[in-house]
Design an enzyme around this catalytic site. Structure first.
Site, mmCIF file in Angstrom:
data_model
loop_
_atom_site.group_PDB
_atom_site.id
_atom_site.type_symbol
_atom_site.label_atom_id
_atom_site.label_comp_id
_atom_site.label_asym_id
_atom_site.label_seq_id
_atom_site.Cartn_x
_atom_site.Cartn_y
_atom_site.Cartn_z
ATOM 1 N N ASP A 96 -24.380 10.375 -2.083
ATOM 2 C CA ASP A 96 -23.573 10.901 -3.178
ATOM 3 C C ASP A 96 -24.441 11.879 -3.983
ATOM 4 O O ASP A 96 -25.668 11.910 -3.853
ATOM 5 C CB ASP A 96 -23.025 9.753 -4.048
ATOM 6 C CG ASP A 96 -21.793 10.174 -4.847
ATOM 7 O OD1 ASP A 96 -21.520 11.385 -4.954
ATOM 8 O OD2 ASP A 96 -21.090 9.283 -5.372
ATOM 9 N N GLU A 108 -15.128 9.476 -13.514
ATOM 10 C CA GLU A 108 -16.411 8.769 -13.367
ATOM 11 C C GLU A 108 -16.841 8.120 -14.693
ATOM 12 O O GLU A 108 -16.010 7.629 -15.451
ATOM 13 C CB GLU A 108 -17.471 9.715 -12.794
ATOM 14 C CG GLU A 108 -17.032 10.269 -11.413
ATOM 15 C CD GLU A 108 -18.126 11.011 -10.682
ATOM 16 O OE1 GLU A 108 -19.246 10.502 -10.626
ATOM 17 O OE2 GLU A 108 -17.832 12.094 -10.127
HETATM 18 C C1 BGC Z 1 -18.826 11.261 -6.905
HETATM 19 C C2 BGC Z 1 -18.246 11.329 -5.525
HETATM 20 C C3 BGC Z 1 -17.899 12.738 -5.173
HETATM 21 C C4 BGC Z 1 -19.104 13.626 -5.360
HETATM 22 C C5 BGC Z 1 -18.832 15.075 -5.045
HETATM 23 C C6 BGC Z 1 -19.918 12.260 -7.117
HETATM 24 O O1 BGC Z 1 -20.326 12.282 -8.444
HETATM 25 O O2 BGC Z 1 -19.342 9.956 -7.122
HETATM 26 O O3 BGC Z 1 -17.113 10.501 -5.430
HETATM 27 O O4 BGC Z 1 -17.443 12.799 -3.848
HETATM 28 O O5 BGC Z 1 -19.535 13.538 -6.701
HETATM 29 O O6 BGC Z 1 -18.032 15.659 -5.993
HETATM 30 C C1 BGC Z 2 -19.481 17.779 -10.252
HETATM 31 C C2 BGC Z 2 -18.798 16.594 -9.648
HETATM 32 C C3 BGC Z 2 -19.760 15.491 -9.533
HETATM 33 C C4 BGC Z 2 -20.437 15.224 -10.869
HETATM 34 C C5 BGC Z 2 -21.478 14.163 -10.767
HETATM 35 C C6 BGC Z 2 -20.083 17.401 -11.571
HETATM 36 O O1 BGC Z 2 -20.720 18.497 -12.173
HETATM 37 O O2 BGC Z 2 -18.572 18.814 -10.428
HETATM 38 O O3 BGC Z 2 -18.299 16.891 -8.377
HETATM 39 O O4 BGC Z 2 -19.095 14.361 -9.112
HETATM 40 O O5 BGC Z 2 -20.996 16.390 -11.402
HETATM 41 O O6 BGC Z 2 -22.099 13.906 -11.996
#
Ligand code: BGC
Ligand code: BGC
Length: 646
Positions: free
Chosen positions: A316, A512
């Site tokens: 991830d 998130e």
């Molecule tokens: C998330 C994932 C996601 C990835 C890419 C991460 O922060 O936990 O679910 O696929 O970002 O965007």
């Molecule tokens: C991205 C997301 C990712 C996240 C993780 C963002 O800046 O756009 O895809 O999941 O950061 O912290």
């Protein structure tokens, strides 16, 4: 000490796979049906490609860079295996880019990856978070988030959504989605609760296979994509629902609860698995296994060796940097544990240099690198990436292919759960004059939630959802515009002058950890959104039935709102098709039965503001929900508006 982890560190390197014999891998995981028959020709081709690759080429394959941080020239020069667009990252940073703009960038990257000086040109694979439709692309139909789909209890629907999403993704030239999320969420404080189908592991298991089948099909057609089972393992079980936190489950709970989705996903042939940010601390056994990204026994011993997963594991977003002793751009531990492809927000260049050094200095065995690259090639070959180009799909660049409005409308209908309907407030008769209130009635941003055009689902307006339908617009259509008056706060219009009032309220978007209800916070919704309580108070008790449609990423404590309402509908995060809501609120024609509520809770509903464990005495248990004909009078509920919990 950590007896299990120590066993995992004894690598017996035999050919392609690391034999990681551990207590965890010996445990009672199920024996899965192999999806693919062994294909000697495929394996021979993989072996011959790998044999001709330099170390730099191999590490390039294992590198996944974010599109804002890498040029096509760099893709060529560093033999890059994959790119991703993060949430709210669009080609050319253009939020309003068309499918054709996406395809153009996909073509450029693809061409760049196949014009290297390597012996065999290996096409790059692009991954995106298409988690409720192709949600990063303006104009795409957005389906209900997973929690709403769970309430539908309809695996066939989920498969159809997978097919429609795959088509939309291919319309943009992208070949891979980071979905489905197979979290079995236990604590609603988690900001990702809505990405979870259910707290019932068996429903997650049923859906996981269906979604993978829908997305991947046989991987041969030009409207399939590669799917990702994520986040392995235990993301939905972190302590207090803390995002990226610590799962304190026993091994048996990992197997019985958090593992269930992976079993059907693997049997359906899922080609990639994403490692989870969470850690695993088996408190009862006194064994802290640390971050999943460094967990050899679960990534290699269990997932690959025991469960037979033969695709690749992607890390991830900078997840390797969370392993103790690691940095975002350097983590031999994660690769040795079984991460095959590394997702990097920006540090892909130092990652490549550092990993080259780690191999040259013996910290990562070459056999592990070869295994990782073989897995990536296996997926790319199976998905036909060597034979098709992004712009060649029959749907490439087509706006229509981003859409599946009728399917999404059906999904919304199936996802709604009717929890209260005193005095048969629903359905509303055609011809009624209706007052509509609430901040989410005319708001596709709130209706769609996080992971909608942007990562957090913020910084957008209705204009970023062209073709979408708000609940207000849907009601205007079904009742006639002249029969519907909208007053967001409910303080201007006189409710007594209407036949019924419909309030559409709920949470604002989040994604998130930003959506976590943090330490001591309660589940009391009106404490966080007092305007929703105020809107209901403005229109309740005027002698007219009040129907509340509650849009949220989770069940919340809403007894105060329920008491003010005659009817209460849990609508989750329905996405762009508000018509699916009007379909159920308004009776089709006088005397003619329209649709009924068939959605039933896939999570229990809390009875109090601090009830985080709803396994005992919830307000409504999993499976609850009424049909329109159910004669059920809900008494006034006790209200204890606690904003914080000890
Ligand atoms: C998330 C994932 C996601 C990835 C890419 C991460 O922060 O936990 O679910 O696929 O970002 O965007
Ligand atoms: C991205 C997301 C990712 C996240 C993780 C963002 O800046 O756009 O895809 O999941 O950061 O912290």
């Amino acid at each position: 000490m950590k007896p299990i982890l120590c066993a995992a560190l004894i690598f017996g390197i035999t050919g392609v796979a690391l034999a990681t014999q551990t207590a965890a891998s010996d445990a009672a995981w199920p024996t899965l049906k192999a999806h693919a028959v062994p294909d000697a020709a495929l394996e021979a081709r993989i072996a011959s490609i790998v044999a001709g690759m330099t170390l730099a080429q191999k590490i390039g394959q294992m590198t996944q860079a974010e599109i804002q941080t890498i040029t096509p020239e760099e893709v060529t020069r560093y033999y890059i295996g994959s790119v991703l667009n993060g949430g709210g990252s669009w080609p050319g940073k253009n939020m309003h880019g068309t499918a054709a703009d996406w395809v153009a960038l996909a073509k450029t990257y693809r061409d760049a990856s196949t014009h290297t000086d390597a012996k065999v040109q290996i096409p790059l694979i692009w991954g995106t978070d298409a988690v409720h439709g192709h949600n990063n692309v303006v104009g795409a139909t957005l389906f209900p988030h997973n929690m709403g789909l769970g309430a539908a209890h309809d695996p066939e629907l989920v498969k159809a959504i997978g097919q429609a999403t795959a088509r939309a993704v291919r319309a943009s030239g992208v070949d891979w989605t980071f979905a489905p999320t197979l979290a079995v969420t236990q604590d609603m404080r988690w900001g990702r609760s809505y990405e979870s189908y259910s707290s019932d592991p068996m429903l997650v298991r049923q859906y996981a296979g269906a979604m993978v089948e829908g997305l991947q099909g046989d991987l041969k057609s030009d409207v399939n994509v590669v799917a990702t089972a994520k986040h392995y393992i235990g993301d939905g079980g972190t302590w207090h629902g803390v995002d990226q936190g610590e799962n304190r489950a026993s091994l048996q709970t990992l197997i019985d609860v958090h593992g269930q989705g992976y079993y059907s996903a693997i049997e359906a042939g899922v080609q990639t698995v994403m490692a989870s940010f969470n850690s695993w601390n088996d408190v009862a056994a006194g064994a802290d296994h640390g971050k999943m990204h460094g967990n050899a026994e679960l990534l290699t011993g269990v997932l690959k060796n025991r469960l037979g997963f033969d695709g690749f594991v992607v890390s991830d977003w900078d997840g390797i940097g969370q392993v103790p002793g690691c940095k975002n751009d350097d983590c031999p531990q994660a690769i040795n544990a079984g991460i095959d492809m590394v997702m990097l927000s920006k540090d892909w260049k130092p990652f490549i240099a550092n990993t080259l050094r780690d191999v040259n200095e013996g910290r990562i065995p070459m056999a592990r690198i070869d295994d990782a690259v073989s897995r990536i090639l296996r997926v790319k070959l199976r998905a036909g990436l060597f034979d098709h180009r992004p712009e060649q799909s029959s749907v490439a660049g087509k706006l229509e292919a981003l859409q599946a409005r009728e399917l999404a409308r059906r999904a919304v209908r199936e996802s709604l759960v009717l929890l209260k309907n005193n005095g048969q407030a629903l359905p509303i008769a055609p011809g009624s004059r209706v007052l509509v209130v609430g901040k989410s009635a005319n708001n596709l941003v709130n209706q769609s939630g996080g992971w909608s055009v942007t990562w957090q689902g913020d910084q957008t307006t209705n204009a970023e959802f062209p073709g979408g339908t708000t609940v207000l617009a849907a009601l205007q259509k079904s009742l006639g515009a002249s029969h519907v008056v909208f007053d967001e706060t409910g303080t201007h219009a006189d409710a007594a002058k209407f036949d019924a009032v419909i309030a559409v309220i709920g949470e604002r978007p989040y994604a998130e950890g930003a959506g976590d209800i943090k330490a001591k916070g309660s589940l009391w919704h009106a404490g966080r959104y007092p305007e929703d309580l105020a809107a209901l108070q403005a229109v309740a008790g005027k002698g007219k039935p009040l129907v509340t449609v509650f849009m949220s990423g989770r069940p919340l404590y809403v007894n105060d709102l329920i008491n003010l309402s005659d009817a209460f509908v849990a609508a989750w995060l329905p996405g762009t098709e508000g018509s699916g809501i009007a379909d159920l609120l308004v009776q089709e024609k006088r005397g003619k039965p329209g649709f009924d509520f068939t959605g039933r809770l896939s999570f229990a509903w809390p009875a109090s503001a601090c009830q985080f464990d709803t396994t005992k005495a919830p307000l409504w248990a999993r499976g609850s929900g009424l049909g329109l004909r159910d004669q059920n009078t809900l008494p006034q509920l006790p209200v204890a508006a606690e904003a914080s919990c000890e």
